[in-house]
Design an enzyme around this catalytic site. Structure first.
Site, PDB file in Angstrom:
ATOM      1  N   GLN A 196      -0.350   5.358   0.519  1.00 39.39           N
ATOM      2  CA  GLN A 196       0.364   5.300   1.770  1.00 39.39           C
ATOM      3  C   GLN A 196       0.064   3.988   2.513  1.00 39.39           C
ATOM      4  O   GLN A 196      -1.092   3.558   2.538  1.00 39.39           O
ATOM      5  CB  GLN A 196      -0.086   6.474   2.682  1.00 39.39           C
ATOM      6  CG  GLN A 196       0.160   7.836   2.104  1.00 39.39           C
ATOM      7  CD  GLN A 196       1.660   8.196   2.163  1.00 39.39           C
ATOM      8  OE1 GLN A 196       2.388   7.724   3.040  1.00 39.39           O
ATOM      9  NE2 GLN A 196       2.093   9.016   1.240  1.00 39.39           N
TER      10      GLN A 196
ATOM     11  N   PHE B 175       8.266  -1.738   6.145  1.00 38.48           N
ATOM     12  CA  PHE B 175       7.876  -2.410   4.902  1.00 38.48           C
ATOM     13  C   PHE B 175       7.150  -3.725   5.151  1.00 38.48           C
ATOM     14  O   PHE B 175       7.628  -4.596   5.887  1.00 38.48           O
ATOM     15  CB  PHE B 175       9.111  -2.645   4.028  1.00 38.48           C
ATOM     16  CG  PHE B 175       8.766  -2.970   2.596  1.00 38.48           C
ATOM     17  CD1 PHE B 175       7.985  -2.109   1.836  1.00 38.48           C
ATOM     18  CD2 PHE B 175       9.236  -4.139   1.991  1.00 38.48           C
ATOM     19  CE1 PHE B 175       7.668  -2.403   0.512  1.00 38.48           C
ATOM     20  CE2 PHE B 175       8.929  -4.436   0.668  1.00 38.48           C
ATOM     21  CZ  PHE B 175       8.147  -3.560  -0.071  1.00 38.48           C
ATOM     22  N   HIS B 176       5.992  -3.854   4.546  1.00 40.92           N
ATOM     23  CA  HIS B 176       5.191  -5.072   4.667  1.00 40.92           C
ATOM     24  C   HIS B 176       4.403  -5.285   3.387  1.00 40.92           C
ATOM     25  O   HIS B 176       4.105  -4.349   2.657  1.00 40.92           O
ATOM     26  CB  HIS B 176       4.263  -4.993   5.880  1.00 40.92           C
ATOM     27  CG  HIS B 176       3.299  -3.850   5.849  1.00 40.92           C
ATOM     28  ND1 HIS B 176       3.675  -2.549   6.138  1.00 40.92           N
ATOM     29  CD2 HIS B 176       1.984  -3.793   5.547  1.00 40.92           C
ATOM     30  CE1 HIS B 176       2.629  -1.759   6.022  1.00 40.92           C
ATOM     31  NE2 HIS B 176       1.582  -2.473   5.658  1.00 40.92           N
TER      32      HIS B 176
ATOM     33  N   HIS C 210       0.837  -1.203   0.000  1.00 42.52           N
ATOM     34  CA  HIS C 210       0.000   0.000   0.000  1.00 42.52           C
ATOM     35  C   HIS C 210       0.877   1.261   0.000  1.00 42.52           C
ATOM     36  O   HIS C 210       1.927   1.287   0.626  1.00 42.52           O
ATOM     37  CB  HIS C 210      -0.883   0.047   1.265  1.00 42.52           C
ATOM     38  CG  HIS C 210      -2.063  -0.867   1.216  1.00 42.52           C
ATOM     39  ND1 HIS C 210      -2.714  -1.302   2.341  1.00 42.52           N
ATOM     40  CD2 HIS C 210      -2.719  -1.419   0.161  1.00 42.52           C
ATOM     41  CE1 HIS C 210      -3.725  -2.087   1.985  1.00 42.52           C
ATOM     42  NE2 HIS C 210      -3.744  -2.179   0.679  1.00 42.52           N
TER      43      HIS C 210
ATOM     44  N   TYR D  59       4.723   2.561   8.725  1.00 41.59           N
ATOM     45  CA  TYR D  59       5.889   2.798   7.874  1.00 41.59           C
ATOM     46  C   TYR D  59       7.058   1.863   8.183  1.00 41.59           C
ATOM     47  O   TYR D  59       8.162   2.313   8.459  1.00 41.59           O
ATOM     48  CB  TYR D  59       6.280   4.279   7.931  1.00 41.59           C
ATOM     49  CG  TYR D  59       5.201   5.144   7.306  1.00 41.59           C
ATOM     50  CD1 TYR D  59       5.196   5.416   5.943  1.00 41.59           C
ATOM     51  CD2 TYR D  59       4.143   5.640   8.075  1.00 41.59           C
ATOM     52  CE1 TYR D  59       4.196   6.171   5.352  1.00 41.59           C
ATOM     53  CE2 TYR D  59       3.135   6.397   7.488  1.00 41.59           C
ATOM     54  CZ  TYR D  59       3.170   6.655   6.133  1.00 41.59           C
ATOM     55  OH  TYR D  59       2.167   7.395   5.547  1.00 41.59           O
TER      56      TYR D  59
END
Lengths: 308, 308
Positions: free
Chosen positions: B236, B242-243, B234, B240
């Site tokens: 935004q 990373f996934h 996604h 925050y």
């Protein structure tokens, strides 16, 4: 002759469930009436906001008929309920009956298996181009009727007959009432773009102008500025004459039509063509395709997906 | 003390509709009970397939109570209908009552205005980076607990503790039962990627390996080959660090989470970084943002959206 829908439904003999969508609360059932195939589609109705706002004092008892508590935790309480309904003023569902139904109707409503395909340029040249060729001509006559023969003219929102012009009209999926659900379709006059694969760097200005004009017209006509719109195309598209989808960002239920693996923002197309004019000719494009799609009936295409 | 839900609903005084979703047939209403805020959420029930299959002969008369034809055209017939319902066996709706409701509850259910934002690299450096800085540290503690302190370990599907490793676990949105709704989340060990803006050409191999391992593990564990999965991020993102999101292509109701203007296929990220290692640093990224989002509270950010 008027149809006696109640009698038809009474004669409906259940065969099997074609599809059930727990999200939209819709079910499609295959059966027979008088030995001929029939498809019954039942979709629960949304809540009627106007009715609520017209008599707010009677809410929620006007909506809920009876309640049974399931559980409680802190401030949260769950219950199941029955609702008030009235065939005339407060129907609980919309029913569609297709009768007699053809194999094509059945395929359309039958839940199909989906595949995420990574279409390489090689797959495109070998399988998709020949497929697209079979989808042109007669299959696009309805598009040419709209563009060049005044068909559906009464519903046009905008029409520019010049070479780079287009028709902007409400999409069939829009009720033409709720702006929140606004869904427009832009069909371009240009005949040389079957899909994004045909776009190149020389189309950047054309696409920019197209999008700008759509934004201006939609703002003027519906009061929706550009930050209230998503403008995108589909790959694979449902027909191979270039067209754009324009929806309100607040549209709640667009399903797969707005999902990655099918929808691509026109902004991204323009940006990518600026980086590389051959972007969409060289790109391996990932999309979701159903087994009912014409491409899936091509053995070589299926094999190249399976070997990925 | 057991809650008398019927009595509470009778005492509910209507204030306003917070949200109505015509797609999912759900409505959220704000009101008061005994002068305190209460939120009533009513969602219509999906059709009960088990019930239909247990007594197919009685379909459709067991479902439909009465019918009134709206129109007919060729093989197509539309009608409105009332449905059979029974509080115990065949409820028409699920009801949630939040009482007393806080301002946070109200904000959560209040339909927020959305904007389609074209985030330029300048907007990113000026407004988004400082915003992200406020979303790190304590706000990511729950992520580090999962990655490094064994939290939720019992639900891990895969765990590779090496530098380039990750945790794969079921997403909260998955019921862990229906494979059709499979929704997994992959959280990476690397601490240096807040969002796709931080990715560059040197991450191409890392991302490819990441995706390959996820595909292999998901195939082995759930029997779903790679053409049954969509893997995306996604922007935004909701946090925050990373996934990746991994969903079954057949998942029916993903809403905005899988839509363009929020979701981006990992395949596309890899392809774009191969074309230009700085692609996501230079790109103007279009996404839909709600006015409740933290970024929207930044005046300069809002102004740059309005001047687009």
């Amino acid at each position: 002759m008027t149809i006696d829908i109640t009698k038809l439904i009474e004669e409906f003999e259940f065969n099997r469930i074609l599809n059930s969508d727990t999200q939209t609360k819709q079910i499609a059932i295959l059966g027979t009436i008088d030995l001929e195939n029939a498809i019954l589609i039942i979709e629960k109705s949304p809540f009627n906001i106007e009715l609520i706002n017209s008599d707010p004092k009677s809410v929620p008892t006007k909506i809920i008929s009876s309640l049974s508590l399931i559980n409680s935790n802190d401030v949260y309480n769950w219950a199941k309920a029955t609702l008030n309904q009235d065939l005339d003023q407060l129907p609980a569902a919309k029913v569609n009956l297709i009768y007699p139904a053809t194999e094509t109707h059945i395929r359309k409503y039958n839940q199909q298996k989906l595949h995420y395909v990574r279409e390489t340029p090689e797959m495109y040249y070998q399988y998709v181009i020949p497929y697209i060729d079979t989808m042109k001509g007669e299959r696009l006559k309805w598009v040419y009727n709209i563009l060049f023969h005044g068909k559906e003219k009464e519903s046009f929102i905008y029409h520019d007959e010049s070479k780079d012009g287009f028709v902007l009209l409400p999409d069939m999926k829009w009720d033409k009432v709720n702006l929140e659900n606004l869904y427009l379709c832009c069909i371009v006059n240009r005949m040389d773009i079957g899909s994004i694969r045909d776009l190149s760097g020389s189309d950047v200005i054309y696409l920019g102008n197209l999008q700008n004009t759509i934004q201006k017209v939609t703002h003027k006509k519906f009061g929706l500025p550009q930050d209230q719109l998503k403008i995108f195309v589909h790959y694979q598209p449902s027909y191979y004459h270039f067209h754009l989808h324009i929806v309100n960002v607040h549209h709640p239920g667009l399903g797969d039509g707005i999902a990655i693996g099918k929808a691509i923002l026109v902004d991204d197309i323009i940006d990518n063509l600026k980086i590389d004019g051959e972007y969409y000719k060289k790109k391996t494009i990932g999309y979701v395709i159903g087994e009912n799609h014409g491409l899936w009936s091509i053995e070589g295409y299926r094999n190249s997906v399976r070997s990925q």
